[in-house]
Design a protein around this motif. Structure first.
Motif, PDB file in Angstrom:
ATOM      1  N   ALA A  29       0.810  -1.222   0.000  1.00 50.17           N
ATOM      2  CA  ALA A  29       0.000   0.000   0.000  1.00 50.17           C
ATOM      3  C   ALA A  29       0.847   1.277   0.000  1.00 50.17           C
ATOM      4  CB  ALA A  29      -0.968  -0.008   1.184  1.00 50.17           C
ATOM      5  N   ALA A  30       1.860   1.340   0.841  1.00 51.89           N
ATOM      6  CA  ALA A  30       2.676   2.562   0.910  1.00 51.89           C
ATOM      7  C   ALA A  30       3.395   2.844  -0.408  1.00 51.89           C
ATOM      8  CB  ALA A  30       3.658   2.486   2.069  1.00 51.89           C
ATOM      9  N   PRO A  31       4.038   1.855  -1.039  1.00 55.77           N
ATOM     10  CA  PRO A  31       4.660   2.128  -2.339  1.00 55.77           C
ATOM     11  C   PRO A  31       3.646   2.519  -3.421  1.00 55.77           C
ATOM     12  CG  PRO A  31       5.585   0.126  -1.397  1.00 55.77           C
ATOM     13  CD  PRO A  31       4.418   0.530  -0.532  1.00 55.77           C
ATOM     14  N   LEU A  32       2.452   1.917  -3.383  1.00 56.27           N
ATOM     15  CA  LEU A  32       1.419   2.303  -4.354  1.00 56.27           C
ATOM     16  C   LEU A  32       1.024   3.764  -4.161  1.00 56.27           C
ATOM     17  CD1 LEU A  32      -1.088  -0.685  -4.625  1.00 56.27           C
ATOM     18  CD2 LEU A  32       0.342   0.270  -6.429  1.00 56.27           C
ATOM     19  N   ARG A  33       0.845   4.174  -2.910  1.00 58.41           N
ATOM     20  CA  ARG A  33       0.494   5.578  -2.632  1.00 58.41           C
ATOM     21  C   ARG A  33       1.586   6.509  -3.140  1.00 58.41           C
ATOM     22  NH1 ARG A  33      -2.029   3.308   2.009  1.00 58.41           N
ATOM     23  NH2 ARG A  33      -0.150   3.340   3.268  1.00 58.41           N
ATOM     24  N   ALA A  34       2.835   6.167  -2.864  1.00 60.44           N
ATOM     25  CA  ALA A  34       3.950   7.024  -3.292  1.00 60.44           C
ATOM     26  C   ALA A  34       4.029   7.103  -4.817  1.00 60.44           C
ATOM     27  CB  ALA A  34       5.256   6.492  -2.716  1.00 60.44           C
ATOM     28  N   GLN A  35       3.901   5.966  -5.474  1.00 55.84           N
ATOM     29  CA  GLN A  35       3.982   5.975  -6.937  1.00 55.84           C
ATOM     30  C   GLN A  35       2.791   6.704  -7.545  1.00 55.84           C
ATOM     31  OE1 GLN A  35       6.577   4.982  -9.002  1.00 55.84           O
ATOM     32  NE2 GLN A  35       5.334   6.188 -10.390  1.00 55.84           N
ATOM     33  N   TYR A  36       1.604   6.539  -6.962  1.00 60.84           N
ATOM     34  CA  TYR A  36       0.440   7.238  -7.509  1.00 60.84           C
ATOM     35  C   TYR A  36       0.585   8.744  -7.329  1.00 60.84           C
ATOM     36  CZ  TYR A  36      -4.012   8.508  -9.230  1.00 60.84           C
ATOM     37  OH  TYR A  36      -4.979   9.097  -9.995  1.00 60.84           O
ATOM     38  N   GLU A  37       1.199   9.163  -6.242  1.00 62.87           N
ATOM     39  CA  GLU A  37       1.438  10.603  -6.029  1.00 62.87           C
ATOM     40  C   GLU A  37       2.286  11.159  -7.171  1.00 62.87           C
ATOM     41  OE1 GLU A  37       0.690  14.050  -4.402  1.00 62.87           O
ATOM     42  OE2 GLU A  37       0.002  12.255  -3.358  1.00 62.87           O
ATOM     43  N   THR A  38       3.343  10.455  -7.527  1.00 63.21           N
ATOM     44  CA  THR A  38       4.219  10.890  -8.622  1.00 63.21           C
ATOM     45  C   THR A  38       3.483  10.873  -9.954  1.00 63.21           C
ATOM     46  OG1 THR A  38       6.175  10.081  -7.475  1.00 63.21           O
ATOM     47  CG2 THR A  38       6.363  10.353  -9.870  1.00 63.21           C
ATOM     48  N   THR A  39       2.823   9.770 -10.239  1.00 64.91           N
ATOM     49  CA  THR A  39       2.136   9.610 -11.518  1.00 64.91           C
ATOM     50  C   THR A  39       1.027  10.638 -11.694  1.00 64.91           C
ATOM     51  OG1 THR A  39       2.646   7.251 -11.512  1.00 64.91           O
ATOM     52  CG2 THR A  39       0.829   7.955 -12.930  1.00 64.91           C
ATOM     53  N   SER A  40       0.220  10.831 -10.670  1.00 67.47           N
ATOM     54  CA  SER A  40      -0.884  11.792 -10.780  1.00 67.47           C
ATOM     55  C   SER A  40      -0.357  13.217 -10.933  1.00 67.47           C
ATOM     56  CB  SER A  40      -1.839  11.670  -9.592  1.00 67.47           C
ATOM     57  OG  SER A  40      -1.193  11.964  -8.380  1.00 67.47           O
ATOM     58  N   SER A  41       0.765  13.532 -10.287  1.00 61.09           N
ATOM     59  CA  SER A  41       1.362  14.864 -10.445  1.00 61.09           C
ATOM     60  C   SER A  41       1.818  15.091 -11.881  1.00 61.09           C
ATOM     61  CB  SER A  41       2.551  15.037  -9.505  1.00 61.09           C
ATOM     62  OG  SER A  41       2.107  15.056  -8.177  1.00 61.09           O
ATOM     63  N   LEU A  42       2.400  14.053 -12.493  1.00 62.36           N
ATOM     64  CA  LEU A  42       2.819  14.166 -13.893  1.00 62.36           C
ATOM     65  C   LEU A  42       1.617  14.424 -14.795  1.00 62.36           C
ATOM     66  CD1 LEU A  42       5.414  11.261 -14.156  1.00 62.36           C
ATOM     67  CD2 LEU A  42       5.888  13.716 -14.230  1.00 62.36           C
ATOM     68  N   MET A  43       0.552  13.652 -14.623  1.00 62.39           N
ATOM     69  CA  MET A  43      -0.638  13.809 -15.467  1.00 62.39           C
ATOM     70  C   MET A  43      -1.267  15.183 -15.270  1.00 62.39           C
ATOM     71  SD  MET A  43      -0.922  11.251 -17.427  1.00 62.39           S
ATOM     72  CE  MET A  43      -2.545  11.509 -18.101  1.00 62.39           C
ATOM     73  N   LEU A  44      -1.376  15.614 -14.034  1.00 69.87           N
ATOM     74  CA  LEU A  44      -1.983  16.923 -13.757  1.00 69.87           C
ATOM     75  C   LEU A  44      -1.121  18.050 -14.325  1.00 69.87           C
ATOM     76  CD1 LEU A  44      -4.482  18.073 -12.507  1.00 69.87           C
ATOM     77  CD2 LEU A  44      -3.294  18.163 -10.325  1.00 69.87           C
ATOM     78  N   GLY A  45       0.184  17.943 -14.188  1.00 68.07           N
ATOM     79  CA  GLY A  45       1.073  18.947 -14.765  1.00 68.07           C
ATOM     80  C   GLY A  45       0.925  19.034 -16.272  1.00 68.07           C
ATOM     81  N   MET A  46       0.771  17.892 -16.910  1.00 64.46           N
ATOM     82  CA  MET A  46       0.625  17.871 -18.367  1.00 64.46           C
ATOM     83  C   MET A  46      -0.694  18.522 -18.792  1.00 64.46           C
ATOM     84  SD  MET A  46       2.039  17.137 -21.227  1.00 64.46           S
ATOM     85  CE  MET A  46       3.320  15.925 -20.953  1.00 64.46           C
ATOM     86  N   VAL A  47      -1.779  18.149 -18.152  1.00 61.18           N
ATOM     87  CA  VAL A  47      -3.083  18.685 -18.564  1.00 61.18           C
ATOM     88  C   VAL A  47      -3.167  20.185 -18.298  1.00 61.18           C
ATOM     89  CG1 VAL A  47      -4.447  18.257 -16.465  1.00 61.18           C
ATOM     90  CG2 VAL A  47      -5.539  18.087 -18.678  1.00 61.18           C
TER      91      VAL A  47
END
Length: 190
Positions: A29-47
């Motif tokens: 769970a903790a690694p998934l949360r950390a990776q999703y934080e990074t991934t979602s930030s990338l997507m939001l920055g792009m949009v």
């Protein structure tokens, strides 16, 4: 003295229990949360970084426009989260109605926050629960059974796949992707 000793035992037990709870989600769970934080930030920055007048850009006629890519990402975020939580995915036509940049940014943020809320309550134990994926789910997982955490992993893979595509969309329009632009900023002077 007995009260003091009882209080110390209770505090010690609480510290041990808290440590176990924290360790309980350290593997998945903790690694998934950390990776999703990074991934979602990338997507939001792009949009947020692509001007609205570029939302209909397609590198070739056969592929989705930037707008269609984002509608798809929002749909996938929402659908996968619903699948993970054993809820119906609902009418898919609703995602095509998200058209303007403001609507897309708002819908993407909402889908990200919903996933983060769900991840915040996931432990390794709840993440390991095996769930049934219905036959109308996205290709690759439909009609299967799998651990709940693997559905979020599918969201991560899907988002990163689209992020890679969108970097090309940005570059073909002379736009430096936000993550690259941030890295190219000069270091602050001390």
């Amino acid at each position: 003295m007995k009260r003091y000793l009882c209080a110390m035992v209770l505090v010690t037990a609480g510290v041990i229990a808290a440590g176990r709870l924290q360790a309980a989600d350290a593997a998945i769970a903790a690694p998934l949360r950390a990776q999703y934080e990074t991934t979602s930030s990338l997507m939001l920055g792009m949009v947020e970084g692509i001007p609205e007048d570029k939302y209909d850009f397609k590198p070739t006629p056969e592929v989705r426009s930037f707008r269609e890519q984002m509608q798809h990402v929002i749909a996938e975020n929402t659908n996968y989260l619903n699948l993970m939580n054993q809820q119906p995915t609902g009418d898919q036509a609703r995602f095509a109605a998200i058209k303007t940049k403001a609507q897309i940014v708002a819908a993407l943020k909402e889908s990200i926050e919903n996933i983060k809320k769900s991840l915040a309550t996931m432990t390794d134990e709840t993440g390991a629960q095996v769930i049934a994926i219905p036959p109308d789910a996205p290709a690759g997982i439909r009609g299967s059974t799998r651990p709940r955490w693997s559905v979020i992993m599918a969201v991560l893979l899907d988002n990163m796949d689209h992020y890679g595509n969108l970097v090309v969309y940005a570059r073909l329009n002379g736009i430096t992707p936000p993550r690259t632009a941030a890295r190219q900023q000069p270091a602050p002077q001390k």
